[in-house]
Design an enzyme around this catalytic site. Structure first.
Site, PDB file in Angstrom:
ATOM      1  N   ASP A  23       0.857  -1.190   0.000  1.00 28.23           N
ATOM      2  CA  ASP A  23       0.000   0.000   0.000  1.00 28.23           C
ATOM      3  C   ASP A  23       0.893   1.240   0.000  1.00 28.23           C
ATOM      4  OD1 ASP A  23       0.956   0.236   2.635  1.00 28.23           O
ATOM      5  OD2 ASP A  23      -0.782  -0.826   3.434  1.00 28.23           O
ATOM      6  N   ASP A  51       1.559   4.957   1.763  1.00 27.03           N
ATOM      7  CA  ASP A  51       1.250   5.815   2.904  1.00 27.03           C
ATOM      8  C   ASP A  51       1.803   7.204   2.610  1.00 27.03           C
ATOM      9  OD1 ASP A  51       0.334   3.559   4.713  1.00 27.03           O
ATOM     10  OD2 ASP A  51       2.368   2.917   4.220  1.00 27.03           O
ATOM     11  N   ASP A 104       9.170   3.607  13.090  1.00 21.19           N
ATOM     12  CA  ASP A 104       9.778   2.445  13.749  1.00 21.19           C
ATOM     13  C   ASP A 104      11.206   2.149  13.251  1.00 21.19           C
ATOM     14  OD1 ASP A 104       8.726   1.643  11.292  1.00 21.19           O
ATOM     15  OD2 ASP A 104       7.831  -0.206  12.036  1.00 21.19           O
TER      16      ASP A 104
HETATM   17  P1  ATP Z   1       3.522  -2.718   4.715  1.00 17.80           P
HETATM   18  O1  ATP Z   1       2.411  -1.732   4.397  1.00 17.80           O
HETATM   19  O2  ATP Z   1       4.219  -3.248   3.522  1.00 17.80           O
HETATM   20  O3  ATP Z   1       3.111  -3.755   5.685  1.00 17.80           O
HETATM   21  P2  ATP Z   1       4.650  -0.421   6.024  1.00 17.80           P
HETATM   22  O4  ATP Z   1       6.030  -0.147   6.568  1.00 17.80           O
HETATM   23  O5  ATP Z   1       4.149   0.535   5.006  1.00 17.80           O
HETATM   24  O6  ATP Z   1       4.681  -1.896   5.481  1.00 17.80           O
HETATM   25  P3  ATP Z   1       2.346   0.297   7.544  1.00 17.80           P
HETATM   26  O7  ATP Z   1       1.697  -0.457   8.650  1.00 17.80           O
HETATM   27  O8  ATP Z   1       1.603   0.566   6.298  1.00 17.80           O
HETATM   28  O9  ATP Z   1       3.687  -0.497   7.248  1.00 17.80           O
HETATM   29  O10 ATP Z   1       2.854   1.666   8.182  1.00 17.80           O
HETATM   30  C1  ATP Z   1       3.297   2.773   7.415  1.00 17.80           C
HETATM   31  C2  ATP Z   1       4.457   3.450   8.112  1.00 17.80           C
HETATM   32  O11 ATP Z   1       4.042   3.953   9.390  1.00 17.80           O
HETATM   33  C3  ATP Z   1       5.641   2.548   8.430  1.00 17.80           C
HETATM   34  O12 ATP Z   1       6.500   2.411   7.340  1.00 17.80           O
HETATM   35  C4  ATP Z   1       6.300   3.277   9.573  1.00 17.80           C
HETATM   36  O13 ATP Z   1       7.052   4.385   9.114  1.00 17.80           O
HETATM   37  C5  ATP Z   1       5.086   3.813  10.327  1.00 17.80           C
HETATM   38  N1  ATP Z   1       4.664   2.860  11.378  1.00 17.80           N
HETATM   39  C6  ATP Z   1       3.775   1.855  11.268  1.00 17.80           C
HETATM   40  N2  ATP Z   1       3.619   1.185  12.418  1.00 17.80           N
HETATM   41  C7  ATP Z   1       4.437   1.818  13.307  1.00 17.80           C
HETATM   42  C8  ATP Z   1       4.729   1.614  14.683  1.00 17.80           C
HETATM   43  N3  ATP Z   1       4.140   0.642  15.372  1.00 17.80           N
HETATM   44  N4  ATP Z   1       5.630   2.457  15.265  1.00 17.80           N
HETATM   45  C9  ATP Z   1       6.221   3.459  14.570  1.00 17.80           C
HETATM   46  N5  ATP Z   1       5.979   3.684  13.273  1.00 17.80           N
HETATM   47  C10 ATP Z   1       5.105   2.888  12.647  1.00 17.80           C
HETATM   48 MG    MG Z   2       2.203   0.521   4.214  1.00 20.26          MG
END
Ligand code: ATP
Ligand code: MG
Length: 410
Positions: free
Chosen positions: A52, A54, A137
């Protein structure tokens, strides 16, 4: 801040979803800063297709809502905007600050609430982009791509870690895990999915802090479990979660005392089940929580049936129906399994006996053929697990019926 200009990276705007481009463009046009961030940038840099996209912006949630009709503000711990499109939801979050940032500590403490064990309860302290980078994170998740200049802004060294293939938590690892224990699961997930090494300081506290995951609502743990187990990396995730003692929170039945046979069978079916779900040839209908949990909970169910049959001297069907209710209720509370999935698990289990006795395979069971197919695959896993040839025969019989009726239905 390190700016990686267009000619020094591989991200092309053609790879970014049209909806995200529209959102970025409208935010910029309305005078806000807006960047693609997180998995979208990370995965494109690694040459993978993002799950996805963000977006991070300096627009406040209410300002985002005013700009987009399809906006829904969500979240308790922090408010984010979901922009709902036909086939896609785009998450737009306002820049936030964290306590590890050199930012304004006074304003931080007035907006951030933590529990006694350091968990973030509320975090709506808006900040600047630099601060937003520090509250994320992992270093590899804190890269910001701008459609204005096609450059990537790197405040923490994410680009270097992408090149070195290192999973590194931002800030003090123990504090960051205490703030949000789910970060431990994210570290494991990305290390497995992206085939990266976990940096020593990021890995060290996990074993000790694994129990903090007990404080996370089961529904959030369930969502994380699916991301870990149902996307083609289940077996490796399982092994790595075991290494760091995290698996016992996600699959708590692994610490139960079972009979010798059921212990062996459970250990076997876990391996066979993950390998089946991971297999690139597996159909989509097996890459789902209903098949996964119907398989993983089969021997805890068997144990309960045997216990009731022996101790309470109940007949098989009575013991079976009490055990099904007991196990589903127990694990819906512990694992946060939603109701619709519980119903499918029950159907898959009920079909085990029907297939074994060759009852009913023709009419109502075939009609909901997804569960019938899953039930057959569970029979096949059980046959391997218990080394039982007759179960294999039921599988062969059922699978012929399945394809015959599927053809007829199509
Ligand atoms: P994917 O969508 O492929 O699972 P993602 O890294 O994009 O991976 P998301 O859950 O969509 O994960 O979160 C978007 C962003 O928000 C992350 O890349 C990170 O920068 C931030 N993020 C998400 N969860 C946390 C958390 N628990 N603590 C700190 N930052 C977070
Ligand atoms: Mg994501």
């Amino acid at each position: 801040m390190n700016l990686i200009i267009k000619k020094n990276h591989n991200i092309s705007q053609r790879e970014i979803s049209k909806n995200s481009m529209k959102v970025l463009y409208r935010l910029n046009k309305s005078g806000y800063e807006a960047y693609l961030v997180g998995g979208g940038v990370r995965d494109l840099l690694l040459g993978k297709k993002p799950k996805d996209f963000d977006i991070a912006t300096n627009a406040k949630p209410n300002e985002i809502r005013k700009l987009f009709k399809n906006c829904r503000l969500i979240g308790r711990r922090f408010i984010i905007a979901h922009l709902i499109f036909k086939n896609e939801i785009i998450e737009v979050s306002t820049f936030r600050a964290n306590n590890d940032t050199p930012a304004n500590h006074k304003s931080y403490s007035s907006h951030i609430k933590k529990s006694n064990n350091g968990m973030l309860l509320c975090d709506n302290n808006f900040g600047k982009i630099e601060e937003d980078a520090y509250r994320r994170d992992l270093t590899i998740n804190a890269l910001y791509y701008s459609i204005k200049d096609s450059g990537i802004r790197d405040y923490i060294g994410g680009i270097k870690d992408i090149k070195l293939k290192i999973i590194r938590l931002i800030g003090n690892a123990e504090t960051r895990y205490r703030e949000d224990p789910v970060r431990m699961l994210r570290v494991i997930r990305f290390s497995v999915r992206l085939q990266m090494c976990i940096e020593k300081k990021t890995a060290e506290p996990i074993n000790k802090l694994s129990k903090l995951l007990k404080n996370i609502p089961p529904a959030r743990l369930f969502t994380e479990s699916i991301k870990l187990f149902c996307f083609g990396y289940g077996y490796l995730s399982y092994m790595r979660l075991k290494k760091y003692s995290l698996i016992y929170i996600l699959l708590p039945f692994l610490v139960n005392k079972f009979s010798k046979n059921n212990t062996i069978f459970l250990n076997n079916i876990i391996v066979y089940c993950f390998k089946k779900v991971d297999s690139p040839t597996s159909k989509k209908i097996l890459r789902c929580p209903e098949f996964l949990f119907a398989s993983l909970l089969w021997y805890p169910l068997t144990e309960k049936i045997q216990e009731l049959s022996i101790n309470k001297k109940l007949k098989y069907f009575k013991a079976y129906s009490i055990s099904v209710n007991y196990i589903l209720k127990k694990y819906s509370i512990l694992l946060g399994i939603p109701k619709n999935i519980l119903l499918n698990i029950e159907k898959i289990w009920n079909l085990q006996k029907e297939i074994e006795t060759k009852q009913n395979c023709e009419t109502k069971t075939i009609i909901q053929y997804n569960n019938f197919f899953r039930a057959l695959e569970l029979i096949s896993l059980r046959s391997k697990t218990e080394n039982k040839h007759e179960l294999k025969k039921f599988y062969s019989f059922g699978i012929k019926k399945y394809f015959f009726f599927k053809k007829k239905l199509m």
